[in-house]
Write an enzyme that holds these catalytic residues in place. Structure first.
Site, PDB file in Angstrom:
ATOM      1  N   TYR A   4      62.950  24.711  17.204  1.00 50.56           N
ATOM      2  CA  TYR A   4      64.325  25.190  17.410  1.00 50.56           C
ATOM      3  C   TYR A   4      65.233  24.083  18.001  1.00 50.56           C
ATOM      4  CZ  TYR A   4      68.002  28.032  19.659  1.00 50.56           C
ATOM      5  OH  TYR A   4      69.194  28.541  20.091  1.00 50.56           O
ATOM      6  N   ASN A   6      54.713  26.522  15.321  1.00 48.87           N
ATOM      7  CA  ASN A   6      55.829  27.447  15.547  1.00 48.87           C
ATOM      8  C   ASN A   6      57.071  26.990  14.781  1.00 48.87           C
ATOM      9  OD1 ASN A   6      56.777  29.849  16.665  1.00 48.87           O
ATOM     10  ND2 ASN A   6      57.769  28.778  18.352  1.00 48.87           N
ATOM     11  N   ASP A   8      48.502  17.995  15.076  1.00 50.23           N
ATOM     12  CA  ASP A   8      48.482  18.470  16.454  1.00 50.23           C
ATOM     13  C   ASP A   8      48.388  17.256  17.399  1.00 50.23           C
ATOM     14  OD1 ASP A   8      47.675  19.480  18.939  1.00 50.23           O
ATOM     15  OD2 ASP A   8      46.479  21.081  18.036  1.00 50.23           O
ATOM     16  N   LYS A  65      55.594  28.086  24.169  1.00 48.81           N
ATOM     17  CA  LYS A  65      56.671  28.474  25.093  1.00 48.81           C
ATOM     18  C   LYS A  65      56.801  29.961  25.384  1.00 48.81           C
ATOM     19  CE  LYS A  65      60.194  29.038  21.560  1.00 48.81           C
ATOM     20  NZ  LYS A  65      61.575  28.959  21.160  1.00 48.81           N
ATOM     21  N   SER A  91      62.699  23.101  32.209  1.00 52.17           N
ATOM     22  CA  SER A  91      63.334  24.424  32.158  1.00 52.17           C
ATOM     23  C   SER A  91      63.830  24.815  33.539  1.00 52.17           C
ATOM     24  CB  SER A  91      62.271  25.415  31.685  1.00 52.17           C
ATOM     25  OG  SER A  91      62.666  26.724  31.929  1.00 52.17           O
ATOM     26  N   TYR A 121      53.245  29.288  31.688  1.00 50.42           N
ATOM     27  CA  TYR A 121      54.192  28.457  30.939  1.00 50.42           C
ATOM     28  C   TYR A 121      55.060  27.639  31.912  1.00 50.42           C
ATOM     29  CZ  TYR A 121      58.495  27.067  28.740  1.00 50.42           C
ATOM     30  OH  TYR A 121      59.578  26.321  28.345  1.00 50.42           O
ATOM     31  N   LYS A 162      55.505  23.363  32.880  1.00 49.48           N
ATOM     32  CA  LYS A 162      56.742  22.565  32.953  1.00 49.48           C
ATOM     33  C   LYS A 162      56.804  21.819  34.284  1.00 49.48           C
ATOM     34  CE  LYS A 162      57.981  23.277  28.998  1.00 49.48           C
ATOM     35  NZ  LYS A 162      58.053  22.211  28.042  1.00 49.48           N
ATOM     36  N   PHE A 199      68.831  25.561  30.720  1.00 52.58           N
ATOM     37  CA  PHE A 199      68.990  26.959  31.122  1.00 52.58           C
ATOM     38  C   PHE A 199      68.632  27.801  29.883  1.00 52.58           C
ATOM     39  CE2 PHE A 199      70.123  27.170  35.604  1.00 52.58           C
ATOM     40  CZ  PHE A 199      69.907  25.832  35.882  1.00 52.58           C
ATOM     41  N   ILE A 219      67.520  47.133  27.346  1.00 55.81           N
ATOM     42  CA  ILE A 219      68.079  46.275  28.408  1.00 55.81           C
ATOM     43  C   ILE A 219      67.211  46.485  29.641  1.00 55.81           C
ATOM     44  CG2 ILE A 219      70.064  45.920  29.934  1.00 55.81           C
ATOM     45  CD1 ILE A 219      71.879  46.375  27.592  1.00 55.81           C
TER      46      ILE A 219
HETATM   47  P1  NAD Z   1      59.824  25.722  19.409  1.00 55.78           P
HETATM   48  O1  NAD Z   1      58.546  26.488  19.493  1.00 55.78           O
HETATM   49  O2  NAD Z   1      60.837  26.174  18.423  1.00 55.78           O
HETATM   50  O3  NAD Z   1      59.514  24.178  19.120  1.00 55.78           O
HETATM   51  C1  NAD Z   1      58.349  23.542  19.560  1.00 55.78           C
HETATM   52  C2  NAD Z   1      57.748  22.811  18.361  1.00 55.78           C
HETATM   53  O4  NAD Z   1      56.593  22.105  18.793  1.00 55.78           O
HETATM   54  C3  NAD Z   1      57.316  23.748  17.238  1.00 55.78           C
HETATM   55  O5  NAD Z   1      57.881  23.285  16.029  1.00 55.78           O
HETATM   56  C4  NAD Z   1      55.793  23.656  17.226  1.00 55.78           C
HETATM   57  O6  NAD Z   1      55.278  23.777  15.908  1.00 55.78           O
HETATM   58  C5  NAD Z   1      55.559  22.278  17.821  1.00 55.78           C
HETATM   59  N1  NAD Z   1      54.297  22.124  18.563  1.00 55.78           N
HETATM   60  C6  NAD Z   1      53.813  22.902  19.560  1.00 55.78           C
HETATM   61  N2  NAD Z   1      52.627  22.421  19.994  1.00 55.78           N
HETATM   62  C7  NAD Z   1      52.363  21.301  19.268  1.00 55.78           C
HETATM   63  C8  NAD Z   1      51.302  20.356  19.248  1.00 55.78           C
HETATM   64  N3  NAD Z   1      50.244  20.463  20.050  1.00 55.78           N
HETATM   65  N4  NAD Z   1      51.376  19.333  18.365  1.00 55.78           N
HETATM   66  C9  NAD Z   1      52.433  19.198  17.528  1.00 55.78           C
HETATM   67  N5  NAD Z   1      53.457  20.056  17.496  1.00 55.78           N
HETATM   68  C10 NAD Z   1      53.421  21.099  18.357  1.00 55.78           C
HETATM   69  O7  NAD Z   1      60.436  25.671  20.889  1.00 55.78           O
HETATM   70  P2  NAD Z   1      61.897  25.268  21.367  1.00 55.78           P
HETATM   71  O8  NAD Z   1      62.582  26.502  21.781  1.00 55.78           O
HETATM   72  O9  NAD Z   1      62.532  24.346  20.407  1.00 55.78           O
HETATM   73  O10 NAD Z   1      61.522  24.492  22.696  1.00 55.78           O
HETATM   74  C11 NAD Z   1      61.361  23.085  22.714  1.00 55.78           C
HETATM   75  C12 NAD Z   1      60.952  22.661  24.105  1.00 55.78           C
HETATM   76  O11 NAD Z   1      61.929  23.085  25.048  1.00 55.78           O
HETATM   77  C13 NAD Z   1      59.623  23.250  24.580  1.00 55.78           C
HETATM   78  O12 NAD Z   1      58.955  22.269  25.320  1.00 55.78           O
HETATM   79  C14 NAD Z   1      60.060  24.394  25.471  1.00 55.78           C
HETATM   80  O13 NAD Z   1      59.090  24.667  26.451  1.00 55.78           O
HETATM   81  C15 NAD Z   1      61.317  23.811  26.085  1.00 55.78           C
HETATM   82  N6  NAD Z   1      62.258  24.828  26.555  1.00 55.78           N
HETATM   83  C16 NAD Z   1      62.655  25.798  25.687  1.00 55.78           C
HETATM   84  C17 NAD Z   1      63.544  26.778  26.126  1.00 55.78           C
HETATM   85  C18 NAD Z   1      63.960  27.900  25.208  1.00 55.78           C
HETATM   86  O14 NAD Z   1      64.404  28.940  25.703  1.00 55.78           O
HETATM   87  N7  NAD Z   1      63.891  27.743  23.898  1.00 55.78           N
HETATM   88  C19 NAD Z   1      64.027  26.739  27.444  1.00 55.78           C
HETATM   89  C20 NAD Z   1      63.601  25.716  28.292  1.00 55.78           C
HETATM   90  C21 NAD Z   1      62.713  24.748  27.830  1.00 55.78           C
HETATM   91  C1  WQD Z   2      67.399  36.924  29.274  1.00 59.03           C
HETATM   92  C2  WQD Z   2      67.854  38.209  29.947  1.00 59.03           C
HETATM   93  C3  WQD Z   2      66.084  39.795  30.349  1.00 59.03           C
HETATM   94  C4  WQD Z   2      65.138  40.651  26.202  1.00 59.03           C
HETATM   95  C5  WQD Z   2      62.925  32.893  29.356  1.00 59.03           C
HETATM   96  C6  WQD Z   2      61.865  32.082  30.036  1.00 59.03           C
HETATM   97  C7  WQD Z   2      62.428  30.794  30.519  1.00 59.03           C
HETATM   98  C8  WQD Z   2      63.160  30.036  29.402  1.00 59.03           C
HETATM   99  C9  WQD Z   2      64.064  30.916  28.605  1.00 59.03           C
HETATM  100  C10 WQD Z   2      61.726  28.363  28.491  1.00 59.03           C
HETATM  101  C11 WQD Z   2      66.906  38.696  31.034  1.00 59.03           C
HETATM  102  C12 WQD Z   2      67.097  40.352  29.365  1.00 59.03           C
HETATM  103  C13 WQD Z   2      65.718  40.143  27.332  1.00 59.03           C
HETATM  104  C14 WQD Z   2      65.324  42.034  25.900  1.00 59.03           C
HETATM  105  C15 WQD Z   2      66.671  42.267  27.881  1.00 59.03           C
HETATM  106  N1  WQD Z   2      62.273  29.480  28.430  1.00 59.03           N
HETATM  107  N2  WQD Z   2      66.476  40.938  28.156  1.00 59.03           N
HETATM  108  N3  WQD Z   2      66.097  42.782  26.746  1.00 59.03           N
HETATM  109  O1  WQD Z   2      63.816  35.554  30.792  1.00 59.03           O
HETATM  110  O2  WQD Z   2      65.935  34.236  31.237  1.00 59.03           O
HETATM  111  O3  WQD Z   2      63.987  33.118  30.265  1.00 59.03           O
HETATM  112  O4  WQD Z   2      63.424  32.135  28.244  1.00 59.03           O
HETATM  113  O5  WQD Z   2      61.635  27.578  29.371  1.00 59.03           O
HETATM  114  O6  WQD Z   2      61.374  30.056  31.028  1.00 59.03           O
HETATM  115  O7  WQD Z   2      61.358  32.832  31.133  1.00 59.03           O
HETATM  116  O8  WQD Z   2      65.259  34.707  28.876  1.00 59.03           O
HETATM  117  O9  WQD Z   2      66.054  35.663  26.767  1.00 59.03           O
HETATM  118  O10 WQD Z   2      63.891  36.521  27.759  1.00 59.03           O
HETATM  119  O11 WQD Z   2      66.034  37.082  28.876  1.00 59.03           O
HETATM  120  O12 WQD Z   2      67.339  42.983  28.606  1.00 59.03           O
HETATM  121  O13 WQD Z   2      64.801  42.563  24.902  1.00 59.03           O
HETATM  122  O14 WQD Z   2      67.862  39.254  28.955  1.00 59.03           O
HETATM  123  O15 WQD Z   2      65.636  40.801  31.205  1.00 59.03           O
HETATM  124  O16 WQD Z   2      67.676  39.258  32.050  1.00 59.03           O
HETATM  125  P1  WQD Z   2      64.734  34.488  30.399  1.00 59.03           P
HETATM  126  P2  WQD Z   2      65.250  35.982  27.977  1.00 59.03           P
END
Ligand code: NAD
Ligand code: WQD
Length: 339
Positions: free
Chosen positions: A11, A35, A58, A84, A124, A149, A153, A177, A216
């Site tokens: 993503y 993913n 991988d 994640k 994160s 998870y 981080k 965020f 919610i």
């Molecule tokens: P995502 O799952 O869409 O992307 C991660 C990608 O890494 C995927 O394409 C997956 O196939 C690949 N991958 C996972 N493990 C692997 C491995 N061992 N070898 C090779 N490829 C591998 O996730 P995202 O939402 O794009 O998140 C990217 C990064 O940002 C992650 O590290 C996640 O923890 C961090 N992050 C995400 C969020 C969020 O809410 N999306 C928030 C904070 C931090």
């Molecule tokens: C947002 C708000 C829920 C779903 C998570 C991880 C965090 C980060 C981002 C990677 C909250 C509410 C949600 C639903 C709801 N990822 N909600 N109904 O929990 O802030 O963070 O993703 O690092 O580490 O913990 O994100 O999108 O799950 O929730 O009411 O069906 O929406 O309770 O208040 P969150 P979220």
């Protein structure tokens, strides 16, 4: 010279690859497709006008990673690859520690041995837990996250800080965020597997009729409307921050560099604000019901992103409504692919 982007078909990774190409960087992607899907590579090419080099494996397979470093002159890495899903991490802790930390360590071994610097890590806001004071700046004390998870981080950050100090290297820890939205073309976005846990994919699938009702999780929080507050940052804005963070590392002649940046909008939005903004942006209805709080959720988190503005010359530019319009476009694209 090339930038290694792990998880570059995911993503946030895919959006960042587009911005890197737009800024003239050569990109080498490693992604095991655990993913993500291969069509994203073609869409990146369609949007950016150039196909990045792609290796599907991988990162835990060190011998394959070594071959990539042998084949390309890597001058930096943006490490998105990780598992994640917070809930899944609680029932598969060993798999999460293995995937998120072994992958990181394998890349750092290559960096260490080859004298490479410039490492950007996807961290994160989860590392702050429920902070005592809003907004959250980078000096806010960290709390060991409850989820496995989240712990990966926090541990990843510690490993990188030790790496930078011991070997005099440059690193940047980016604390996202809540990333939301999709590419304006509608051709890149989040691919939620199964029933989504995160708010935006659930809202989108409810509006699309895939889910009956959004639950919610709690309306008895100490906030204006009783629902929890987060800082929703548009994914293309977030992607651009990576390019700025990378350029800053590349330009710096100091060693070590340990950069830490919060990446958010600086504005908190409640769950109900998100539902309303989605409805207005896309002229659709989202049915919802109020349910008890979800275990492990915090009340409120939003960023003070002044440091990123000052040092990276970056700030979030896209409104919540505008971001949510792109999500709908992405959903329409996914629907058209499935039909
Ligand atoms: P995502 O799952 O869409 O992307 C991660 C990608 O890494 C995927 O394409 C997956 O196939 C690949 N991958 C996972 N493990 C692997 C491995 N061992 N070898 C090779 N490829 C591998 O996730 P995202 O939402 O794009 O998140 C990217 C990064 O940002 C992650 O590290 C996640 O923890 C961090 N992050 C995400 C969020 C969020 O809410 N999306 C928030 C904070 C931090
Ligand atoms: C947002 C708000 C829920 C779903 C998570 C991880 C965090 C980060 C981002 C990677 C909250 C509410 C949600 C639903 C709801 N990822 N909600 N109904 O929990 O802030 O963070 O993703 O690092 O580490 O913990 O994100 O999108 O799950 O929730 O009411 O069906 O929406 O309770 O208040 P969150 P979220």
């Amino acid at each position: 010279m090339a930038i290694l982007v792990t998880g570059g078909l995911g993503y946030i990774g895919s959006h960042t690859v587009v911005e890197l190409i737009n800024n003239g960087f050569e990109v080498v992607i490693v992604d095991d497709l655990s993913n993500s899907e291969r069509f994203i590579l073609n869409n990146i090419e369609e949007i950016a006008g150039k196909k990045p080099v792609f290796y599907p494996f991988d990162l835990k397979r060190r011998e394959l990673l070594t071959q990539v470093f042998d084949a390309h002159k890597i001058e930096g890495c943006i490490n998105f690859a990780a598992s994640k899903a917070v809930g899944e991490s609680q029932v598969k802790p060993v798999d999460y520690y293995e995937n998120n930390l072994f992958s990181l360590i394998n890349i750092l071994q290559e960096f260490k041995e080859r004298g490479i610097s410039n490492f950007i890590f996807s961290s994160s806001c989860t590392v702050y837990g429920q902070a005592d004071k809003m907004p959250i700046d980078e000096n806010t004390p960290l709390k060991m996250p409850e989820s496995v998870y989240g712990k990966t981080k926090q541990m990843g950050e510690e490993i990188l800080i030790d790496f930078a100090k011991a070997y005099n290297r440059k690193i940047s820890l980016l604390r996202y965020f809540n990333p939301i939205g999709a590419h304006p073309s509608g051709k890149l976005g989040e691919l939620p597997l199964g029933v989504p846990n995160n708010l935006i994919p659930y809202v989108t699938q409810t509006a699309a009729g895939i889910r009956e009702k959004l639950s919610i999780w709690g309306d008895d929080y100490d906030t204006e409307d009783g629902t929890a507050i987060r800082d929703y940052i548009y994914v293309v804005d977030l992607a651009k921050a990576h390019v700025s963070a990378l350029k800053k590392l590349l330009q710096s002649s100091d060693e070590p560099v340990i950069d830490i940046f919060n990446l958010g909008t600086g504005k908190g939005s409640s769950v109900l604000d998100v539902v309303k903004a989605f409805e207005t942006a896309n002229d659709v209805k989202v049915s919802y019901q109020i349910c008890p709080r979800r275990e492990g959720d915090i009340t409120i988190a939003y960023a003070n992103a002044d440091k990123a503005e000052k040092e990276l010359h970056w700030k979030s530019e896209t409104s919540l409504e505008e971001s949510l319009r792109t999500v709908w476009k992405w959903q329409e694209y996914l629907d058209s692919r499935n039909n």
